[in-house]
Motif scaffolding. Sequence first.
Motif, mmCIF file in Angstrom:
data_model
loop_
_atom_site.group_PDB
_atom_site.id
_atom_site.type_symbol
_atom_site.label_atom_id
_atom_site.label_comp_id
_atom_site.label_asym_id
_atom_site.label_seq_id
_atom_site.Cartn_x
_atom_site.Cartn_y
_atom_site.Cartn_z
ATOM 1 N N ILE A 283 0.788 -1.070 -0.051
ATOM 2 C CA ILE A 283 -0.055 -0.061 0.083
ATOM 3 C C ILE A 283 0.676 1.236 -0.129
ATOM 4 O O ILE A 283 0.659 2.260 -0.806
ATOM 5 C CB ILE A 283 -1.033 -0.065 1.185
ATOM 6 N N ASN A 284 1.754 1.185 0.902
ATOM 7 C CA ASN A 284 2.768 2.391 0.955
ATOM 8 C C ASN A 284 3.401 2.503 -0.469
ATOM 9 O O ASN A 284 3.660 3.914 -0.811
ATOM 10 C CB ASN A 284 3.939 2.115 2.095
ATOM 11 N N ASN A 285 4.056 1.400 -1.364
ATOM 12 C CA ASN A 285 4.540 1.812 -2.419
ATOM 13 C C ASN A 285 3.414 2.205 -3.305
ATOM 14 O O ASN A 285 3.896 2.880 -4.212
ATOM 15 C CB ASN A 285 5.235 0.362 -2.871
ATOM 16 N N TYR A 286 2.185 1.515 -3.391
ATOM 17 C CA TYR A 286 1.484 2.102 -4.264
ATOM 18 C C TYR A 286 1.298 3.556 -4.389
ATOM 19 O O TYR A 286 1.142 4.375 -5.455
ATOM 20 C CB TYR A 286 0.038 1.277 -4.109
ATOM 21 N N LEU A 287 0.951 4.166 -3.055
ATOM 22 C CA LEU A 287 0.789 5.461 -2.981
ATOM 23 C C LEU A 287 1.894 6.213 -3.441
ATOM 24 O O LEU A 287 1.851 7.458 -3.958
ATOM 25 C CB LEU A 287 0.566 5.908 -1.596
ATOM 26 N N SER A 288 2.943 5.653 -3.120
ATOM 27 C CA SER A 288 4.372 6.637 -3.251
ATOM 28 C C SER A 288 4.576 6.503 -4.899
ATOM 29 O O SER A 288 5.013 7.672 -5.546
ATOM 30 C CB SER A 288 5.929 5.622 -2.834
ATOM 31 N N GLU A 289 4.232 5.575 -5.611
ATOM 32 C CA GLU A 289 4.305 5.480 -6.967
ATOM 33 C C GLU A 289 3.444 6.243 -7.757
ATOM 34 O O GLU A 289 3.560 6.993 -8.630
ATOM 35 C CB GLU A 289 4.114 4.028 -7.678
ATOM 36 N N ARG A 290 2.073 6.526 -7.233
ATOM 37 C CA ARG A 290 0.961 7.428 -7.796
ATOM 38 C C ARG A 290 1.439 8.887 -7.680
ATOM 39 O O ARG A 290 1.348 9.662 -8.556
ATOM 40 C CB ARG A 290 -0.287 7.109 -7.291
#
Length: 442
Positions: free
Chosen positions: A16-23
Amino acid sequence: MPKTIKSQLRKVIYNINNYLSERRSEGIDSIPLNNITDLVVNMTGISQSSVMKIRREGQTSVVFSTPKKNKPKTKKKINLDDFDLCAIRHKLQEFYAVRKEVPSLKRLLAALKESINFVGGRESLRLLLHKLGYKFKKCRNQRIILMERYDIVAWRDRYLQEIKDVRKSGMPIVYLDESYIHTSLNQAKCWQSENEPGGSKSVAKGKRYVIVHCGGKTGLIPNALLIYNDKEKKKDFHDAINTVNFKKWVLDKLIPNLQEPTCIVMDNARYHSSQINKPLSMINRKKEITDWLSSNNIAYPTNATKSMLMVIVKQNKPDPIYEIDHLVQDYGHKIVRLPPYHYDLNPIEIIWGIVKGKVATKNVGLDNITFMQLVKNCFEDITADTWNNCCEHTKKIEEDYRQRGPVIDGEIEKFIINVGDDSETSNDTSSNESVISEIETQ
């Protein structure tokens, strides 16, 4: 949320943390960089510190693991037999009588590691010394030295004089004691090969048998051996013996085999020390206490509280009369009690070691009945010469105590300073009865 975040959930949080960071980096969502952690906290319900910790964990490894609880470290149990405990006492006395040195805990520990391969640390040794009746005293230069409790020293001195007088009178002496033996007792090592595996060491303890025996001037007393199964598996084998069982053994096995008035030497196990004149305590009713005082012609204030009456009782407490002493006296015998934790003054302690060693070499896959017969045979193999050698060894130890006593007493006088009333010593016991009450088993 659970207190422990398991590996699968940790991976979900990291994703989840990576997903938000990528967006955020692609400019798809207008998410401030410093608010990503707060968003993960709001979405998952875990703390900010846990999110940051999982993020750092993912940067070093792609595999997540469930954190292990920090289990408290268990202290290593120091198993010492009776002779090791006596060796500690002798080594401490050696400092005073031979080395002329103050036996500090550090020096004593180093000496014991060398002499008996003591594996414990300073705290383990300190607890053992307390168990053996030693305490701390101040010496002239304010260092701490170890001193044996004065009541135990007095008890030992009294015993040494009494047993010396008994020998001088020509009265025969019988030593008795109790021990135990497991059916799984065997040697830890043996000769073996790939074709001949040798003996096996049992993982389970097996059945435990309590053994009671005694020895006199001609060796172990015939027909006095008692072996029975400790079915209740109590933690301390002494709990498997009670006053009733011991009294029955004395009447059925010991006294019938004593041909003349005999001095019986034994320790202070509680089943040896059941009192006929049990002292009063706070559990007694007030009337019972006043009746006891009146029957013994002891004055007390008419308006005294129960606590005040108990103080008067304690000041006038009679010497204990033990049931077993009273019993053997009716047959013309007497009992002498060993000082606490002085197993080295009882030669039958050596016999336990000899018998258990023999059993261990022959105990290969025996059933219970055959095992019991093996134990009996090993006792029968103890010759009169072996017993006499054990007794002579005990006499030498007695003489060592006699010779070291005055030397140690003199050396301690050089170290101790008079500090007036000593609150520590004022709490010490001063009679056989009070010491016995502190000793659960010997």
